[in-house]
Design a protein around this motif. Structure first.
Motif, PDB file in Angstrom:
ATOM      1  N   ARG A  79      79.979  37.728  75.987  1.00  0.00           N
ATOM      2  CA  ARG A  79      79.177  38.734  76.660  1.00  0.00           C
ATOM      3  C   ARG A  79      78.786  38.250  78.054  1.00  0.00           C
ATOM      4  O   ARG A  79      78.440  37.075  78.222  1.00  0.00           O
ATOM      5  N   PRO A  80      78.812  39.149  79.051  1.00  0.00           N
ATOM      6  CA  PRO A  80      78.443  38.731  80.424  1.00  0.00           C
ATOM      7  C   PRO A  80      77.093  38.040  80.485  1.00  0.00           C
ATOM      8  O   PRO A  80      76.917  37.102  81.274  1.00  0.00           O
ATOM      9  N   ALA A  81      76.147  38.468  79.628  1.00  0.00           N
ATOM     10  CA  ALA A  81      74.819  37.861  79.660  1.00  0.00           C
ATOM     11  C   ALA A  81      74.838  36.405  79.208  1.00  0.00           C
ATOM     12  O   ALA A  81      73.925  35.632  79.533  1.00  0.00           O
ATOM     13  N   ASP A  82      75.894  36.007  78.425  1.00  0.00           N
ATOM     14  CA  ASP A  82      75.950  34.643  77.895  1.00  0.00           C
ATOM     15  C   ASP A  82      76.876  33.729  78.694  1.00  0.00           C
ATOM     16  O   ASP A  82      76.945  32.521  78.426  1.00  0.00           O
ATOM     17  N   ASP A 135      88.337  19.568  72.816  1.00  0.00           N
ATOM     18  CA  ASP A 135      87.257  19.419  73.784  1.00  0.00           C
ATOM     19  C   ASP A 135      87.458  20.448  74.895  1.00  0.00           C
ATOM     20  O   ASP A 135      88.577  20.643  75.392  1.00  0.00           O
ATOM     21  N   VAL A 136      86.350  21.079  75.305  1.00  0.00           N
ATOM     22  CA  VAL A 136      86.387  22.075  76.370  1.00  0.00           C
ATOM     23  C   VAL A 136      85.420  21.641  77.460  1.00  0.00           C
ATOM     24  O   VAL A 136      84.242  21.342  77.167  1.00  0.00           O
ATOM     25  N   HIS A 137      85.891  21.599  78.684  1.00  0.00           N
ATOM     26  CA  HIS A 137      85.063  21.200  79.813  1.00  0.00           C
ATOM     27  C   HIS A 137      84.928  22.378  80.785  1.00  0.00           C
ATOM     28  O   HIS A 137      85.937  22.963  81.204  1.00  0.00           O
ATOM     29  N   VAL A 138      83.687  22.714  81.112  1.00  0.00           N
ATOM     30  CA  VAL A 138      83.404  23.825  82.019  1.00  0.00           C
ATOM     31  C   VAL A 138      82.896  23.263  83.340  1.00  0.00           C
ATOM     32  O   VAL A 138      81.952  22.465  83.369  1.00  0.00           O
ATOM     33  N   LEU A 139      83.538  23.689  84.438  1.00  0.00           N
ATOM     34  CA  LEU A 139      83.120  23.284  85.777  1.00  0.00           C
ATOM     35  C   LEU A 139      82.694  24.530  86.539  1.00  0.00           C
ATOM     36  O   LEU A 139      83.471  25.478  86.696  1.00  0.00           O
ATOM     37  N   VAL A 172      77.999  28.120  75.406  1.00  0.00           N
ATOM     38  CA  VAL A 172      78.540  29.317  74.758  1.00  0.00           C
ATOM     39  C   VAL A 172      80.021  29.477  75.108  1.00  0.00           C
ATOM     40  O   VAL A 172      80.859  29.754  74.241  1.00  0.00           O
ATOM     41  N   LEU A 173      80.366  29.282  76.373  1.00  0.00           N
ATOM     42  CA  LEU A 173      81.773  29.345  76.779  1.00  0.00           C
ATOM     43  C   LEU A 173      82.612  28.266  76.065  1.00  0.00           C
ATOM     44  O   LEU A 173      83.710  28.531  75.568  1.00  0.00           O
ATOM     45  N   GLU A 174      82.066  27.057  76.014  1.00  0.00           N
ATOM     46  CA  GLU A 174      82.793  25.956  75.387  1.00  0.00           C
ATOM     47  C   GLU A 174      83.073  26.248  73.919  1.00  0.00           C
ATOM     48  O   GLU A 174      84.197  26.043  73.436  1.00  0.00           O
ATOM     49  N   GLU A 175      82.079  26.751  73.195  1.00  0.00           N
ATOM     50  CA  GLU A 175      82.260  27.004  71.770  1.00  0.00           C
ATOM     51  C   GLU A 175      83.229  28.162  71.533  1.00  0.00           C
ATOM     52  O   GLU A 175      84.073  28.106  70.618  1.00  0.00           O
TER      53      GLU A 175
END
Length: 560
Positions: free
Chosen positions: A521-524, A554-558, A530-533
């Motif tokens: 969801r855009p709000a999350d 493993d997920v990495h968010v930049l 949340v994106l990683e999971e």
């Protein structure tokens, strides 16, 4: 049926006598036993076991000593029964947590010094040499080391005398009438001890399924002399480095057949140096290095090699894979496996043997000739020992559960009054009219991982195990402040997808990642977790559907 969970005793009665195994009871290896009385504790042996395919990246495993670490002010000493790794190998790793005096025979002490130097502990450990047959006092424990034949010099049973009588703690042992190194068993000494009165025996169970006597080293020597005479090419013998009698027998057999002996492997030289320093190997000539041996004619050399268990970095595996710098074997040569296969090592040993066979090398094992005898007692040896000692209590150790149960059955058949199949962590009270298990203490295993110890059930080891089976995926996402993809996602799938061969499948996985991001969801999307999971779950589900695998992901968010 699972073993009942027992409570830790709320207190240890100072007037009682306790036995607590923290290793080696319910397993072969990693021996560690504790005796407690008068508020003080004595440790007997502190050994290691080895990793296998279920513990990727782990070579050495040590017992959890947290129970006794919490009581180390009451730990009066550590007594080593002999110099095998499963009885003293953990000392360099765990002594800094215990800091107690260590008591050992001259051979075990000399070997331990080598190991302590390697770990930077030389001079830190109070190491007390004790002669076999000498009585010595450690806290409230009156102790004596009784010589026994085994597959290493100066193996010793330990007599533990307290106010509650005599406890006889066996080393690894056998009744060998011709041990070649050391003396045969002193039957009269053991009978006298039995007449004195033996309250309890803590006994080795490793070879209990052999219902006869264990064979003799003297028989192996004669067999090797005859066997070497059959071959005209190079001879290589794989054996345990610690079996000094076997090493001397190989040298004697080589000399009888006009050959010289070269040692191949670091642990062999370490044991050789220890033995020479302690006055052993007197019948053996100077051993050659592997480089010196390479210059001898094929019919004039015998190589003694480490790696009888198929160890990945040992000399024999390197020879089998033709990667050793000095030793090569081929058609007309023979490798003699003068050792037993430790349970769990069957696959790597067979792999080495197959590789040697592919080079044209002949293989000889104990199925083909008398090239090995055990260093542990057969059931008839155990029966004889109990007949001499006449103990009231027998506690089988140094074996897996089947070994302990079989040992217990043998003891009961002799009419032993109390037989206790004790497992790691169980607290046994030995005094009084009704000895038995009264509680349990924490036990476990630690992996030696470089300079640190990590629990064997830790997330680190579990991840390695999962990666070995399921592979590993790393996803990198570059997103803007609103959580929208700012660049093409990157995905690496080690052990799962080849970047060249599986480019199309990789692109499909990238689409899975895109879809997972879009599903949030855009709000999350402002929350990295949340994106990683979302991406992690989607990727794992995709690999489960396509390959039936569950990779470590493993997920990495930049944020850009």
């Amino acid at each position: 049926m699972a073993e009942p969970v027992l409570p830790i005793p709320p207190r240890f009665d100072a007037d009682a006598l306790y036995f607590v195994p923290l290793g080696g009871a319910g397993e072969i290896g990693m021996n560690l036993s504790l005796y407690g009385t008068k508020g003080r504790w004595l440790m007997v042996d502190l050994g290691i076991t080895f990793g296998n395919e279920s513990t990727p990246g782990v070579e050495v495993i040590v017992p959890d000593t947290s129970f006794i670490e919490e009581r180390r002010d009451d730990l009066v000493g550590l007594v080593l029964t002999h110099a095998h790794e499963d009885h003293l190998g953990a000392v360099p790793y765990l002594w800094p947590f215990l800091e107690c005096p260590v008591y050992a025979t001259p051979f075990a002490a000399e070997f331990l010094r080598h190991k302590l130097r390697e770990e930077g502990l030389n001079g830190d450990v109070e190491l007390v040499e004790v002669a076999q047959g000498e009585r010595f006092q450690v806290g409230p424990f009156d102790l004596e080391l009784v010589p026994t034949p085994h597959s290493i010099p100066e193996a010793s049973h330990l007599i533990v005398r307290t106010d509650h009588g005599v406890t006889f703690h066996t080393a690894d042992w056998k009744h060998d009438p011709e041990p070649l190194v050391g003396n045969p068993v002193d039957e009269e000494r053991l009978r006298r001890l039995g007449d004195e009165g033996v309250h309890a025996v803590v006994g080795d169970s490793t070879n209990i399924f052999n219902k006869d006597h264990t064979g003799s080293e003297g028989e192996v020597r004669r067999s090797l002399i005859e066997l070497f005479g059959r071959y005209h090419g190079r001879i290589a013998v794989a054996c345990f480095a610690s079996n000094i009698a076997r090493l001397e027998s190989i040298a004697v057999a080589a000399r009888a057949n006009g050959r010289e002996v070269a040692l191949v492997g670091r642990s062999l030289w370490r044991m050789h140096d220890t033995a020479r320093a302690c006055g052993y190997l007197t019948e053996a000539p100077r051993f050659l290095t592997d480089e010196e041996g390479a210059y001898l004619p094929r019919d004039k050399v015998v190589y003694v090699c480490t790696g009888s268990q198929g160890e990945p970095r040992a000399a024999l595996r390197r020879i089998a894979y033709d990667s050793h710098p000095h030793v090569t074997l081929g058609s007309g040569d023979v490798v003699i496996f003068s050792s037993r296969i430790i349970p769990g090592n069957e696959r790597p040993v067979l792999d080495v043997q197959n590789r040697l066979a592919s080079l044209g090398v002949s293989i000889v094992t104990s199925r083909d000739a008398l090239v090995h005898v055990s260093g542990h007692p057969g059931a008839q040896d155990v029966r004889n020992l109990y007949t001499w000692l006449k103990p009231r209590i027998v506690m089988p150790v140094h074996g897996e559960r089947l070994h302990l149960d079989e040992h217990a059955a043998e003891a009961r058949a002799l009419g032993i009054e109390t037989v206790l199949s004790t497992l790691n962590g169980q607290v046994v009270r030995l005094d009084g009219s009704d000895p038995g298990v009264v509680g349990a203490v924490p036990v476990g295993r630690f992996a030696v991982d470089g300079e640190r110890l990590i629990p064997l059930d830790s997330e680190v080891v579990r991840d390695r195990r999962r990666m070995a089976v399921g592979g590993a995926v790393v996803v990198s996402l570059a997103v803007d402040e609103r959580g929208r993809l700012a660049a093409e996602p990157r995905l690496a799938a080690r052990g799962l997808l080849d970047p060249k061969e599986d480019a199309e499948d990789l692109e499909d996985m990238i689409e899975v990642v895109r879809g997972a991001v879009a599903s949030v969801r855009p709000a999350d999307r402002g929350r990295d977790e949340v994106l990683e999971e979302a991406v992690r779950v989607a990727v794992r589900r995709a690999f489960r559907q396509s390959q039936s695998r569950r990779p470590v992901t493993d997920v990495h968010v930049l944020r850009v």
